[in-house]
Design a protein around this motif. Structure first.
Motif, PDB file in Angstrom:
ATOM      1  N   LEU A   1       0.830  -1.211   0.000  1.00  0.00           N
ATOM      2  CA  LEU A   1       0.000   0.000   0.000  1.00  0.00           C
ATOM      3  C   LEU A   1       0.860   1.255   0.000  1.00  0.00           C
ATOM      4  CD1 LEU A   1      -3.037  -0.668   2.341  1.00  0.00           C
ATOM      5  CD2 LEU A   1      -3.080   0.095  -0.040  1.00  0.00           C
ATOM      6  N   GLN A   2       1.934   1.207   0.797  1.00  0.00           N
ATOM      7  CA  GLN A   2       2.841   2.373   0.841  1.00  0.00           C
ATOM      8  C   GLN A   2       3.471   2.615  -0.521  1.00  0.00           C
ATOM      9  OE1 GLN A   2       5.786   1.702   3.830  1.00  0.00           O
ATOM     10  NE2 GLN A   2       4.370   2.179   5.504  1.00  0.00           N
ATOM     11  N   MET A   3       3.825   1.518  -1.164  1.00  0.00           N
ATOM     12  CA  MET A   3       4.442   1.646  -2.485  1.00  0.00           C
ATOM     13  C   MET A   3       3.454   2.288  -3.473  1.00  0.00           C
ATOM     14  SD  MET A   3       5.532  -1.371  -4.979  1.00  0.00           S
ATOM     15  CE  MET A   3       5.912  -0.993  -6.652  1.00  0.00           C
ATOM     16  N   LEU A   4       2.205   1.832  -3.441  1.00  0.00           N
ATOM     17  CA  LEU A   4       1.197   2.405  -4.341  1.00  0.00           C
ATOM     18  C   LEU A   4       0.988   3.886  -4.024  1.00  0.00           C
ATOM     19  CD1 LEU A   4      -1.451  -0.483  -4.593  1.00  0.00           C
ATOM     20  CD2 LEU A   4       0.263   0.190  -6.279  1.00  0.00           C
ATOM     21  N   GLU A   5       1.033   4.227  -2.763  1.00  0.00           N
ATOM     22  CA  GLU A   5       0.874   5.642  -2.399  1.00  0.00           C
ATOM     23  C   GLU A   5       2.033   6.476  -2.941  1.00  0.00           C
ATOM     24  OE1 GLU A   5       0.330   5.621   1.854  1.00  0.00           O
ATOM     25  OE2 GLU A   5      -1.684   4.740   1.596  1.00  0.00           O
ATOM     26  N   ARG A   6       3.227   5.913  -2.840  1.00  0.00           N
ATOM     27  CA  ARG A   6       4.393   6.649  -3.381  1.00  0.00           C
ATOM     28  C   ARG A   6       4.251   6.846  -4.884  1.00  0.00           C
ATOM     29  NH1 ARG A   6      10.128   4.381  -1.616  1.00  0.00           N
ATOM     30  NH2 ARG A   6      10.813   5.971  -3.091  1.00  0.00           N
ATOM     31  N   LEU A   7       3.808   5.775  -5.568  1.00  0.00           N
ATOM     32  CA  LEU A   7       3.632   5.883  -7.025  1.00  0.00           C
ATOM     33  C   LEU A   7       2.557   6.909  -7.342  1.00  0.00           C
ATOM     34  CD1 LEU A   7       3.866   2.112  -8.002  1.00  0.00           C
ATOM     35  CD2 LEU A   7       5.403   3.924  -8.773  1.00  0.00           C
ATOM     36  N   ALA A   8       1.457   6.878  -6.595  1.00  0.00           N
ATOM     37  CA  ALA A   8       0.347   7.797  -6.855  1.00  0.00           C
ATOM     38  C   ALA A   8       0.816   9.240  -6.681  1.00  0.00           C
ATOM     39  CB  ALA A   8      -0.823   7.496  -5.920  1.00  0.00           C
ATOM     40  N   SER A   9       1.582   9.516  -5.626  1.00  0.00           N
ATOM     41  CA  SER A   9       1.973  10.915  -5.434  1.00  0.00           C
ATOM     42  C   SER A   9       3.070  11.299  -6.425  1.00  0.00           C
ATOM     43  CB  SER A   9       2.371  11.193  -3.987  1.00  0.00           C
ATOM     44  OG  SER A   9       3.587  10.558  -3.718  1.00  0.00           O
TER      45      SER A   9
ATOM     46  N   LEU B   1       3.491  10.143  -9.546  1.00  0.00           N
ATOM     47  CA  LEU B   1       3.026  10.200 -10.945  1.00  0.00           C
ATOM     48  C   LEU B   1       1.851  11.164 -11.134  1.00  0.00           C
ATOM     49  CD1 LEU B   1       3.210   6.366 -11.698  1.00  0.00           C
ATOM     50  CD2 LEU B   1       4.654   8.127 -12.728  1.00  0.00           C
ATOM     51  N   GLY B   2       1.162  11.493 -10.059  1.00  0.00           N
ATOM     52  CA  GLY B   2       0.017  12.413 -10.170  1.00  0.00           C
ATOM     53  C   GLY B   2      -1.176  11.719 -10.804  1.00  0.00           C
ATOM     54  N   PRO B   3      -2.333  12.430 -10.827  1.00  0.00           N
ATOM     55  CA  PRO B   3      -3.575  11.782 -11.283  1.00  0.00           C
ATOM     56  C   PRO B   3      -3.540  11.320 -12.745  1.00  0.00           C
ATOM     57  CG  PRO B   3      -3.926  14.109 -10.730  1.00  0.00           C
ATOM     58  CD  PRO B   3      -2.533  13.788 -10.330  1.00  0.00           C
ATOM     59  N   LYS B   4      -2.763  11.998 -13.591  1.00  0.00           N
ATOM     60  CA  LYS B   4      -2.704  11.557 -15.000  1.00  0.00           C
ATOM     61  C   LYS B   4      -1.868  10.287 -15.155  1.00  0.00           C
ATOM     62  CE  LYS B   4      -3.221  15.749 -17.676  1.00  0.00           C
ATOM     63  NZ  LYS B   4      -2.463  16.798 -18.313  1.00  0.00           N
ATOM     64  N   GLY B   5      -1.002  10.051 -14.186  1.00  0.00           N
ATOM     65  CA  GLY B   5      -0.060   8.933 -14.323  1.00  0.00           C
ATOM     66  C   GLY B   5      -0.370   7.737 -13.452  1.00  0.00           C
ATOM     67  N   PHE B   6      -1.426   7.843 -12.654  1.00  0.00           N
ATOM     68  CA  PHE B   6      -1.722   6.728 -11.734  1.00  0.00           C
ATOM     69  C   PHE B   6      -3.223   6.596 -11.560  1.00  0.00           C
ATOM     70  CE2 PHE B   6      -2.718   4.799  -7.711  1.00  0.00           C
ATOM     71  CZ  PHE B   6      -1.744   3.839  -7.506  1.00  0.00           C
TER      72      PHE B   6
ATOM     73  N   ALA C   1      -3.009  -4.229  -9.971  1.00  0.00           N
ATOM     74  CA  ALA C   1      -3.190  -3.433  -8.759  1.00  0.00           C
ATOM     75  C   ALA C   1      -3.369  -1.953  -9.102  1.00  0.00           C
ATOM     76  CB  ALA C   1      -1.989  -3.621  -7.839  1.00  0.00           C
ATOM     77  N   ALA C   2      -2.797  -1.518 -10.225  1.00  0.00           N
ATOM     78  CA  ALA C   2      -2.935  -0.118 -10.650  1.00  0.00           C
ATOM     79  C   ALA C   2      -2.464  -0.001 -12.099  1.00  0.00           C
ATOM     80  CB  ALA C   2      -2.085   0.797  -9.763  1.00  0.00           C
ATOM     81  N   LEU C   3      -2.902   1.076 -12.734  1.00  0.00           N
ATOM     82  CA  LEU C   3      -2.425   1.398 -14.091  1.00  0.00           C
ATOM     83  C   LEU C   3      -1.509   2.609 -13.972  1.00  0.00           C
ATOM     84  CD1 LEU C   3      -2.491   1.390 -17.229  1.00  0.00           C
ATOM     85  CD2 LEU C   3      -4.644   2.651 -17.097  1.00  0.00           C
ATOM     86  N   LEU C   4      -0.246   2.429 -14.351  1.00  0.00           N
ATOM     87  CA  LEU C   4       0.724   3.520 -14.294  1.00  0.00           C
ATOM     88  C   LEU C   4       0.943   4.062 -15.700  1.00  0.00           C
ATOM     89  CD1 LEU C   4       3.439   1.706 -12.100  1.00  0.00           C
ATOM     90  CD2 LEU C   4       1.304   2.789 -11.368  1.00  0.00           C
ATOM     91  N   SER C   5       0.925   5.383 -15.825  1.00  0.00           N
ATOM     92  CA  SER C   5       1.119   5.994 -17.151  1.00  0.00           C
ATOM     93  C   SER C   5       2.152   7.100 -17.056  1.00  0.00           C
ATOM     94  CB  SER C   5      -0.209   6.573 -17.666  1.00  0.00           C
ATOM     95  OG  SER C   5      -1.218   5.606 -17.636  1.00  0.00           O
ATOM     96  N   PRO C   6       3.428   6.738 -16.992  1.00  0.00           N
ATOM     97  CA  PRO C   6       4.469   7.757 -16.861  1.00  0.00           C
ATOM     98  C   PRO C   6       4.538   8.638 -18.105  1.00  0.00           C
ATOM     99  CG  PRO C   6       5.417   5.615 -17.379  1.00  0.00           C
ATOM    100  CD  PRO C   6       3.963   5.382 -17.119  1.00  0.00           C
ATOM    101  N   ALA C   7       5.033   9.884 -17.898  1.00  0.00           N
ATOM    102  CA  ALA C   7       5.157  10.799 -19.031  1.00  0.00           C
ATOM    103  C   ALA C   7       6.605  10.958 -19.473  1.00  0.00           C
ATOM    104  CB  ALA C   7       4.575  12.161 -18.654  1.00  0.00           C
ATOM    105  N   THR C   8       7.545  10.474 -18.665  1.00  0.00           N
ATOM    106  CA  THR C   8       8.964  10.655 -19.012  1.00  0.00           C
ATOM    107  C   THR C   8       9.758   9.384 -18.697  1.00  0.00           C
ATOM    108  OG1 THR C   8       9.543  11.387 -16.790  1.00  0.00           O
ATOM    109  CG2 THR C   8       8.873  13.122 -18.336  1.00  0.00           C
ATOM    110  N   THR C   9      10.928   9.310 -19.316  1.00  0.00           N
ATOM    111  CA  THR C   9      11.819   8.175 -19.051  1.00  0.00           C
ATOM    112  C   THR C   9      12.214   8.161 -17.580  1.00  0.00           C
ATOM    113  OG1 THR C   9      12.639   8.254 -21.297  1.00  0.00           O
ATOM    114  CG2 THR C   9      14.039   7.147 -19.703  1.00  0.00           C
ATOM    115  N   GLU C  10      12.456   9.349 -17.024  1.00  0.00           N
ATOM    116  CA  GLU C  10      12.854   9.419 -15.609  1.00  0.00           C
ATOM    117  C   GLU C  10      11.766   8.794 -14.726  1.00  0.00           C
ATOM    118  OE1 GLU C  10      15.659   9.821 -14.298  1.00  0.00           O
ATOM    119  OE2 GLU C  10      14.819   9.717 -12.276  1.00  0.00           O
TER     120      GLU C  10
END
Ligand code: 2HG
Ligand code: ZN
Length: 489
Positions: free
Chosen positions: A6-14, A16-21, A44-53
């Protein structure tokens, strides 16, 4: 779900922001099912990064937590290569937001594209600088560069320009431990040992995430001639190809074989289509010949060559498109075969290759063997005859019940694949392995091939987080051929 997950998903959500998570089931739903609607997974989630970083950060986190990632482009895989498993543990990693053409150069005939660039967008970008990207396929409006690379896509122009392996000059990718591989330089010569770029092409996301690529462009064409030809046998089609290549050389870019039954399905199921020739023919060829900017149109040479082929008894009837609109309409007939087949009903689909010269004989003999063994089935084999690759699809008998795909189709697939291997061919010519062909690759792959596949996977992705359950058959006892299993009464 554990608290560390859950902590990991929270880190990803914050991060990547709403467009990326997102974890919204309705937003995720279309991406959890394969194009052919035969596999449905969960994530568990759909991640949509905008950059290589951002991709680097995601992969680092997943590596640390040993969480599986399933990279996805346009989700047009024919073998469910981008559909996660059902357990819902994996994260779906969409590259679609990374859709910038970073640079394009007519002078160096190359374009650097991010993984999410859609193929037709690259076609347009190349056209705008007087160049073209010479790979095309039916799904060009949704297939992405990352997906095309990861599946080593082929399509309808392979005859002249080869598959993605021949068109990728450099790659940027994030390896399974989060290391960034920056190999975008379009070097013509580079002899520093193993070719990491080629390793990532066709790896189906099992060795890392392709984030960008440098792609080869070729000069724009000056003119093209598209012909639809009626003939009697696949053998005559191959003879025709050899004759055309002898007289027109490299001008012949596409040479697609279409059986009469496939054309009938298209005419029945795809709106606004019409038969290109007056009469019916058992086989057809769709052919495209091109000429460079300053050269005369290929139409005259093509007309003469087709006339000679008709005199030689190879061609029954033919039409050459007289406008771009007509040429597009002919291509639409070819490109709609998959869609028409899908609408028509169930089929056991195969994507097979044998040596080019052996394909006509294989098609005829294998179709007769299948139809004799599996009463009521009908083989529709079509596609890239000039590459020795056809889609050898076996249609269910009339009135087949809902269990046909589950029970009979795998038996037919074993039967077809056994024939392909006996002919020295490949059970996946261009669609890849994904999850659909995994067991069959495990059953039929040569031991040396399987050993090397597993060794490479283990070396680069020891924790098995990158697109698990795809491409690399697990070691252990393999299933036996189902070819002689009884069909249900
Ligand atoms: C094609 O060549 C595609 O049209 C799809 O590779 C093939 O649907 C198929 O079997
Ligand atoms: Zn194909």
């Amino acid at each position: 779900m554990t608290s560390s997950r859950l902590q990991m998903l929270e880190r990803l959500a914050s991060g990547l922001g709403p467009k990326g998570f997102t974890r919204d089931p309705a937003t995720m739903a279309p991406w959890l099912e394969d194009w052919r609607k035969r596999y449905r997974g969960s994530a568990a989630a759909l991640l949509s990064p905008a950059t290589t970083e951002e991709v680097v950060q995601i992969v680092r986190l997943c590596a640390a937590e040993r969480v599986a990632l399933v990279p996805q482009g346009g989700n047009t895989s024919m073998v469910a290569g981008a559909t996660p498993s059902r357990d819902g543990d994996a994260l779906l990693l969409s590259l679609r937001r990374m859709n910038q053409v970073r640079s394009i150069s007519a002078a160096s005939n190359s374009a650097v594209c991010e993984a999410g660039v859609i193929l037709s967008a690259l076609h347009e970008a190349a056209g705008a600088v007087g160049r073209r990207f010479p790979l095309s396929l039916g799904a060009k409006g949704s297939a992405t560069i990352g997906g095309l690379i990861s599946t080593n896509a082929g399509g309808t122009q392979v005859l002249r320009f080869g598959t993605m392996r021949g068109l990728v000059q450099g790659i940027e990718a994030v390896l399974p431990d989060g290391t960034l591989y920056s190999g975008l330089s379009a070097l013509k010569k580079d002899n520093r040992g193993y070719d990491l770029k080629q390793l990532l092409i066709g790896a189906e996301g099992t060795l890392g995430v392709v984030t960008a690529a440098s792609l080869r462009l070729v000069p724009a064409i000056g003119s093209r001639s598209v012909a639809w030809i009626g003939l009697d046998t696949p053998g005559q089609a191959l003879e025709l190809l050899l004759m055309l290549e002898a007289s027109m050389g490299e001008a012949v870019e596409s040479f697609e074989l279409v059986p009469g039954a496939a054309l009938d399905l298209v005419l029945a199921h795809v709106p606004n289509t019409r038969a290109p020739l007056a009469g019916a023919h058992p086989w057809h060829v769709l052919l495209e010949a091109t000429a460079p900017m300053v050269a005369p149109s290929p139409e005259k040479a093509l007309t003469a060559a087709l006339h000679a082929a008709s005199q030689a008894g190879l061609v029954r009837d033919a039409v050459i498109a007289s406008s771009e609109g007509q040429a597009d309409a002919l291509w639409r007939l070819r490109d709609s075969i998959s869609e028409a087949e899908q609408k028509d009903g169930p089929a056991a689909k195969h994507d097979v290759s044998v040596e080019v010269g052996g394909m006509p004989g294989f098609m005829v003999e294998a179709a007769a063997a299948v139809e004799a063994r599996f009463t009521g089935t009908r083989v529709i084999a079509f596609g890239h005859l000039g590459d020795g690759n056809v889609h050898f699809n076996v249609r269910a008998p009339e009135g087949a019940g809902p269990d046909w795909m589950k029970h009979d189709a795998p038996i037919i697939t074993s039967f077809v694949h056994d024939l392909v291997v006996a002919a020295g061919g490949s059970i996946s010519a261009e669609h890849g392995i994904g999850q659909m062909r995994l067991a069959e690759l495990g059953r039929l792959g040569e031991p040396a091939r399987l050993k090397v596949l597993r060794a490479i996977k283990d070396a680069l992705d020891p924790n098995g987080i990158m697109n698990p359950g795809k491409l690399v058959p697990p070691p252990g006892p393999t299933q036996r051929s189902l070819a002689s299993a009884p069909l249900r009464p």
